[in-house]
Design an enzyme around this catalytic site. Structure first.
Site, PDB file in Angstrom:
ATOM      1  N   ARG A  47     -29.873  -6.168 -25.753  1.00  0.00           N
ATOM      2  CA  ARG A  47     -29.843  -7.635 -25.673  1.00  0.00           C
ATOM      3  C   ARG A  47     -30.250  -8.074 -24.263  1.00  0.00           C
ATOM      4  O   ARG A  47     -31.025  -8.972 -24.082  1.00  0.00           O
ATOM      5  CB  ARG A  47     -28.416  -8.095 -26.000  1.00  0.00           C
ATOM      6  CG  ARG A  47     -28.263  -9.531 -26.345  1.00  0.00           C
ATOM      7  CD  ARG A  47     -26.887  -9.791 -26.925  1.00  0.00           C
ATOM      8  NE  ARG A  47     -25.912  -8.776 -26.524  1.00  0.00           N
ATOM      9  CZ  ARG A  47     -24.751  -8.584 -27.135  1.00  0.00           C
ATOM     10  NH1 ARG A  47     -24.418  -9.316 -28.157  1.00  0.00           N
ATOM     11  NH2 ARG A  47     -23.917  -7.655 -26.707  1.00  0.00           N
ATOM     12  N   VAL A 132     -18.261   7.280 -40.242  1.00  0.00           N
ATOM     13  CA  VAL A 132     -16.867   7.571 -40.601  1.00  0.00           C
ATOM     14  C   VAL A 132     -16.393   8.770 -39.800  1.00  0.00           C
ATOM     15  O   VAL A 132     -17.006   9.833 -39.830  1.00  0.00           O
ATOM     16  CB  VAL A 132     -16.716   7.885 -42.107  1.00  0.00           C
ATOM     17  CG1 VAL A 132     -15.242   8.099 -42.457  1.00  0.00           C
ATOM     18  CG2 VAL A 132     -17.304   6.783 -42.968  1.00  0.00           C
ATOM     19  N   GLY A 185      -8.608   0.670 -23.555  1.00  0.00           N
ATOM     20  CA  GLY A 185      -9.971   0.712 -24.071  1.00  0.00           C
ATOM     21  C   GLY A 185     -10.052   1.117 -25.526  1.00  0.00           C
ATOM     22  O   GLY A 185     -11.140   1.328 -26.062  1.00  0.00           O
ATOM     23  N   ASP A 199     -12.040  -2.325 -40.460  1.00  0.00           N
ATOM     24  CA  ASP A 199     -12.714  -1.082 -40.052  1.00  0.00           C
ATOM     25  C   ASP A 199     -12.337   0.078 -40.996  1.00  0.00           C
ATOM     26  O   ASP A 199     -13.209   0.796 -41.488  1.00  0.00           O
ATOM     27  CB  ASP A 199     -12.306  -0.753 -38.603  1.00  0.00           C
ATOM     28  CG  ASP A 199     -12.947   0.519 -38.093  1.00  0.00           C
ATOM     29  OD1 ASP A 199     -14.125   0.491 -37.731  1.00  0.00           O
ATOM     30  OD2 ASP A 199     -12.243   1.557 -38.061  1.00  0.00           O
ATOM     31  N   LYS A 203     -14.752   2.177 -43.851  1.00  0.00           N
ATOM     32  CA  LYS A 203     -14.893   3.643 -43.881  1.00  0.00           C
ATOM     33  C   LYS A 203     -14.431   4.202 -45.228  1.00  0.00           C
ATOM     34  O   LYS A 203     -15.071   5.098 -45.790  1.00  0.00           O
ATOM     35  CB  LYS A 203     -14.087   4.260 -42.731  1.00  0.00           C
ATOM     36  CG  LYS A 203     -14.667   3.905 -41.365  1.00  0.00           C
ATOM     37  CD  LYS A 203     -13.674   4.235 -40.265  1.00  0.00           C
ATOM     38  CE  LYS A 203     -14.233   3.961 -38.885  1.00  0.00           C
ATOM     39  NZ  LYS A 203     -13.209   4.065 -37.839  1.00  0.00           N
TER      40      LYS A 203
HETATM   41  N1  LIG Z   1     -17.662   2.881 -29.913  1.00  0.00           N
HETATM   42  C1  LIG Z   1     -17.268   3.833 -30.768  1.00  0.00           C
HETATM   43  O1  LIG Z   1     -16.420   4.685 -30.447  1.00  0.00           O
HETATM   44  C2  LIG Z   1     -17.874   3.905 -32.152  1.00  0.00           C
HETATM   45  C3  LIG Z   1     -17.507   4.990 -33.004  1.00  0.00           C
HETATM   46  C4  LIG Z   1     -18.097   5.083 -34.266  1.00  0.00           C
HETATM   47  C5  LIG Z   1     -18.990   4.097 -34.682  1.00  0.00           C
HETATM   48  N2  LIG Z   1     -19.297   3.047 -33.846  1.00  0.00           N
HETATM   49  C6  LIG Z   1     -20.257   2.053 -34.328  1.00  0.00           C
HETATM   50  O2  LIG Z   1     -21.439   2.154 -33.528  1.00  0.00           O
HETATM   51  C7  LIG Z   1     -22.061   0.883 -33.407  1.00  0.00           C
HETATM   52  C8  LIG Z   1     -22.239   0.554 -31.927  1.00  0.00           C
HETATM   53  O3  LIG Z   1     -20.974   0.525 -31.305  1.00  0.00           O
HETATM   54  P1  LIG Z   1     -20.821   0.424 -29.702  1.00  0.00           P
HETATM   55  O4  LIG Z   1     -19.371   0.634 -29.432  1.00  0.00           O
HETATM   56  O5  LIG Z   1     -21.824   1.292 -29.038  1.00  0.00           O
HETATM   57  O6  LIG Z   1     -21.203  -1.125 -29.479  1.00  0.00           O
HETATM   58  P2  LIG Z   1     -21.518  -1.851 -28.073  1.00  0.00           P
HETATM   59  O7  LIG Z   1     -20.987  -1.052 -26.935  1.00  0.00           O
HETATM   60  O8  LIG Z   1     -21.070  -3.261 -28.248  1.00  0.00           O
HETATM   61  O9  LIG Z   1     -23.131  -1.822 -27.983  1.00  0.00           O
HETATM   62  C9  LIG Z   1     -23.960  -2.637 -28.742  1.00  0.00           C
HETATM   63  C10 LIG Z   1     -25.382  -2.550 -28.192  1.00  0.00           C
HETATM   64  O10 LIG Z   1     -26.242  -3.340 -29.018  1.00  0.00           O
HETATM   65  C11 LIG Z   1     -27.066  -4.157 -28.179  1.00  0.00           C
HETATM   66  N3  LIG Z   1     -27.424  -5.365 -28.925  1.00  0.00           N
HETATM   67  C12 LIG Z   1     -26.621  -6.331 -29.391  1.00  0.00           C
HETATM   68  N4  LIG Z   1     -27.327  -7.266 -30.056  1.00  0.00           N
HETATM   69  C13 LIG Z   1     -28.613  -6.865 -29.991  1.00  0.00           C
HETATM   70  C14 LIG Z   1     -29.848  -7.400 -30.465  1.00  0.00           C
HETATM   71  N5  LIG Z   1     -29.881  -8.537 -31.155  1.00  0.00           N
HETATM   72  N6  LIG Z   1     -30.992  -6.709 -30.229  1.00  0.00           N
HETATM   73  C15 LIG Z   1     -30.969  -5.554 -29.527  1.00  0.00           C
HETATM   74  N7  LIG Z   1     -29.835  -4.992 -29.060  1.00  0.00           N
HETATM   75  C16 LIG Z   1     -28.681  -5.657 -29.277  1.00  0.00           C
HETATM   76  C17 LIG Z   1     -26.233  -4.442 -26.965  1.00  0.00           C
HETATM   77  O11 LIG Z   1     -27.094  -4.787 -25.893  1.00  0.00           O
HETATM   78  P3  LIG Z   1     -26.538  -5.116 -24.403  1.00  0.00           P
HETATM   79  O12 LIG Z   1     -25.999  -3.794 -23.889  1.00  0.00           O
HETATM   80  O13 LIG Z   1     -27.729  -5.571 -23.652  1.00  0.00           O
HETATM   81  O14 LIG Z   1     -25.466  -6.151 -24.578  1.00  0.00           O
HETATM   82  C18 LIG Z   1     -25.535  -3.092 -26.758  1.00  0.00           C
HETATM   83  O15 LIG Z   1     -26.338  -2.233 -26.010  1.00  0.00           O
HETATM   84  C19 LIG Z   1     -21.162  -0.098 -34.181  1.00  0.00           C
HETATM   85  O16 LIG Z   1     -21.648  -0.232 -35.492  1.00  0.00           O
HETATM   86  C20 LIG Z   1     -19.816   0.607 -34.190  1.00  0.00           C
HETATM   87  O17 LIG Z   1     -19.014   0.241 -35.290  1.00  0.00           O
HETATM   88  C21 LIG Z   1     -18.763   2.931 -32.600  1.00  0.00           C
END
Ligand SMILES: NC(=O)c1ccc[n+]([C@@H]2O[C@H](COP(=O)([O-])OP(=O)(O)OC[C@H]3O[C@@H](n4cnc5c(N)ncnc54)[C@H](OP(=O)(O)O)[C@@H]3O)[C@@H](O)[C@H]2O)c1
Length: 320
Positions: A47, A132, A185, A199, A203
């Site tokens: 973003r 998941v 966190g 969530d 899953k």
């Molecule tokens: N975190 C975990 O432990 C975890 C575990 C399993 C699954 N997941 C899943 O993995 C996915 C990502 O999670 P996350 O924790 O990595 O999320 P996050 O930290 O919020 O990262 C989201 C990323 O998407 C980018 N973004 C948002 N809107 C966008 C757009 N319109 N176009 C291009 N890029 C865009 C953001 O850009 P900016 O950085 O520039 O804001 C950021 O880099 C989710 O579906 C989540 O449910 C996460």
């Protein structure tokens, strides 16, 4: 495939996307050896391209369509999250004849049919091992169980609620434990997805869909919030040798599958009762296999990146 290797593009470079990019920077030899061919990260869409990140030296763009249109990219990893714009981007990736790997449980759970149809029409793969239980290969496990008749699936699928329950065992109220989860966190600024069970329901819906071979929509999962839990519920359970955990359960009856997520009591010495943080535990009872258990880290950037890279490697092994 370009002469420089099979190209991968990232949509999102947050917690998970950055961990994937770091893995490409730090362990490309291992990834290439497992894939049997060179695999390289080409670019990432974000973003805010000005943001400081610990994500290796991957080029970033603010235009996700630049990833979909890049002829060097054969595999798109979607780790933006949510349904909009992730849905259109994943479907657009299929239209551009790319494979899709995602950790986006909400999108896979809600848009199961559209995504699988997109992959089928494009003759490309849709893979979501990371959606998941992150590093725990439970999606692969479910896919390998096509011949069994499932009876009960039970799981701790959300680390935030496990953390809150375990902190309440030390005498904290729900609000205090939630504040701690945020400070540590575990919980996000808006904890609704975790504590109100969305969530876990996403899953569970994915696991049931895999076991039944058809879409089981998350709105069919009965949800009880963890917000109603009182310190006395937790201390009362402890007096009975039990612990409260936020459990996901699917009961595969003769006529219909009943699925629920919510706080339940479990023996304190069970695997679920022993879990205190992001550890996920999934147990499946079936006719051919009485009891199978998967357990391990169900959240975190590196654990999730491990599952994503496993999917990328398998696509690289299989595609020409
Ligand atoms: N975190 C975990 O432990 C975890 C575990 C399993 C699954 N997941 C899943 O993995 C996915 C990502 O999670 P996350 O924790 O990595 O999320 P996050 O930290 O919020 O990262 C989201 C990323 O998407 C980018 N973004 C948002 N809107 C966008 C757009 N319109 N176009 C291009 N890029 C865009 C953001 O850009 P900016 O950085 O520039 O804001 C950021 O880099 C989710 O579906 C989540 O449910 C996460």
């Amino acid at each position: 495939m370009s002469s420089r290797g099979l190209g991968v593009g990232l949509l999102g470079l947050g917690t998970v996307g950055s961990a994937v990019a770091r893995a490409f920077a730090d362990r490309s030899r291992r990834i290439d050896a497992a894939a049997g061919r060179p695999v390289r990260l080409v670019a990432a869409a974000v973003r805010d391209p000005q943001k400081e990140r610990d994500a290796g030296d991957v080029p970033v763009t603010a235009d996700p369509h630049a990833i979909l249109d890049d002829p060097e990219i054969a595999i798109v990893i979607e780790v933006i999250g949510g349904t909009d714009p992730a849905r259109d981007l994943e479907l657009g990736a299929f239209e551009s004849r790319k494979h899709v790997v995602t950790a986006n449980k909400e999108l896979v759970a809600k848009e199961w049919k559209a995504l699988h149809e997109g992959a089928r029409l494009a003759k490309r793969e849709l893979r979501f091992e990371a959606a998941v239980a992150a590093a725990v290969p439970v999606i692969a496990g479910m896919r390998g169980l096509g011949a069994v008749r499932p009876r009960v699936l039970r799981g701790l699928l959300n680390g935030t609620t496990t953390y809150i329950c375990s902190r309440m065992e030390t005498g904290k109220s729900f609000d205090e434990a939630l504040a701690e989860a945020m400070a540590a966190g575990y919980a996000e600024a808006d904890p609704t997805n975790d504590v109100d069970g969305h969530d876990a329901a996403y899953k569970l819906s994915i696991l049931v869909s895999l076991l039944e071979g058809r879409h089981f929509h998350p709105y069919n999962v009965r949800r009880m919030s963890l917000r109603g839990i009182a310190a006395s519920d937790v201390s009362g359970a402890a007096a009975r040798g039990a612990r409260v955990r936020y459990l996901a359960v699917a009961d595969f009856g003769e006529k219909a599958t009943k699925a629920r997520v919510g706080p339940e009591e479990l023996p304190a010495d069970s695997l679920e009762g022993q879990a205190t943080g992001p550890t996920n535990v999934i147990t499946l009872e079936s006719d051919l296999v009485p009891r199978l258990v998967w357990s391990g880290p169900g959240a975190g950037g590196d654990a999730t990146a491990s599952a994503i890279l496993g999917d990328v490697i398998q696509i690289a092994q299989r595609s020409a």
